[in-house]
Design an enzyme around this catalytic site. Structure first.
Site, PDB file in Angstrom:
ATOM      1  CB  SER A  52      30.137  26.265  53.938  1.00 19.66           C
ATOM      2  OG  SER A  52      31.299  26.012  53.190  1.00 19.66           O
ATOM      3  CG  HIS A  85      47.514  43.716  38.518  1.00 18.05           C
ATOM      4  ND1 HIS A  85      48.729  43.125  38.815  1.00 18.05           N
ATOM      5  CD2 HIS A  85      46.669  43.397  39.543  1.00 18.05           C
ATOM      6  CE1 HIS A  85      48.631  42.488  39.974  1.00 18.05           C
ATOM      7  NE2 HIS A  85      47.391  42.624  40.437  1.00 18.05           N
ATOM      8  CB  SER A  87      46.457  39.376  41.128  1.00 13.39           C
ATOM      9  OG  SER A  87      45.554  40.279  41.745  1.00 13.39           O
TER      10      SER A  87
END
Length: 220
Positions: A52, A85, A87
């Protein structure tokens, strides 16, 4: 944009790709021949060898910075001040993020560029899912870039500067080289990459990783 297939110390085969964009939004705002730019980098770890084809991790890194050239020296070229930033866009226990202010400078010694960078993590008042991330990423990095003919060699080093059993860091080496004439196109290069240490991806920032990759870079 770069793509590479890598193996790690967990016997994992992955396809990694990175997209980086930069857009100047203002020139000479402070009267220092400066430029203010916005940039965005996205790095994904795609497990193409598994059923997958799942994405194990994607890291997002927008930033805003000011770059100021220094014209009174043949060695010291420029410095950059920015906000960053970083994340992985996940929630709950899988969330990883931090915000930084950084200062970066560029020095040139003939064909060698030396780029030291230091940063300060902006504290999070609550919901800090990685409070010890500086122990693994440290507080800065040092990058060396050397160009020889059409080859470019880059070595990036990080360390937390704790000279004991808590010492952590990383080293990443990238070599981009011209492709054979049969595959040649403008701004397309072959790439060989080695990584060892911590922080190759945010989800595994506190796990030691060793990787080797071979792929294609669409710019450098």
């Amino acid at each position: 944009m770069e793509w590479c297939c890598s193996t790690s110390n967990a016997s994992c085969f992955e396809t990694n790709f990175q997209i980086s964009l930069e857009k100047p939004i203002s020139y000479n705002f402070f009267g220092l021949n400066d430029s203010i730019s916005a940039a965005y980098t996205q790095k994904s770890f795609w497990q193409t060898a598994k059923h997958s084809f799942p994405f194990r991790e994607t890291n997002y890194e927008p930033e805003l910075f000011i770059q100021i050239p220094y014209e009174n020296s043949s060695v010291f070229k420029s410095y950059k001040i920015g906000f960053n930033h970083n994340s992985n866009g996940k929630g709950d226990d899988l969330s990883r993020s931090w915000n930084r202010l950084y200062l970066e400078s560029t020095f040139q010694l003939s064909e060698l560029f030396v780029v030291p960078k230091v940063w300060y993590r902006i504290p999070e008042e609550k919901d800090d899912n990685n409070p010890n991330i500086e122990n693994y990423y440290g507080y800065g990095d040092l990058t060396f870039i050397y160009t020889y003919q059409k080859n470019q060699f880059e070595l990036a080093l990080r360390n937390n500067l704790e000279f004991n059993d808590k010492n952590r860091g990383s080293a990443e080496f990238n070599w981009t080289f011209p492709l054979p004439r049969l595959f040649y196109s403008t701004n397309t290069y072959g790439m060989f990459q080695l990584f060892t240490g911590y922080g190759n991806s945010l989800i595994d920032y506190d796990r030691e990783t060793n990787r080797v990759g071979l792929g294609i870079a669409l710019s450098r």
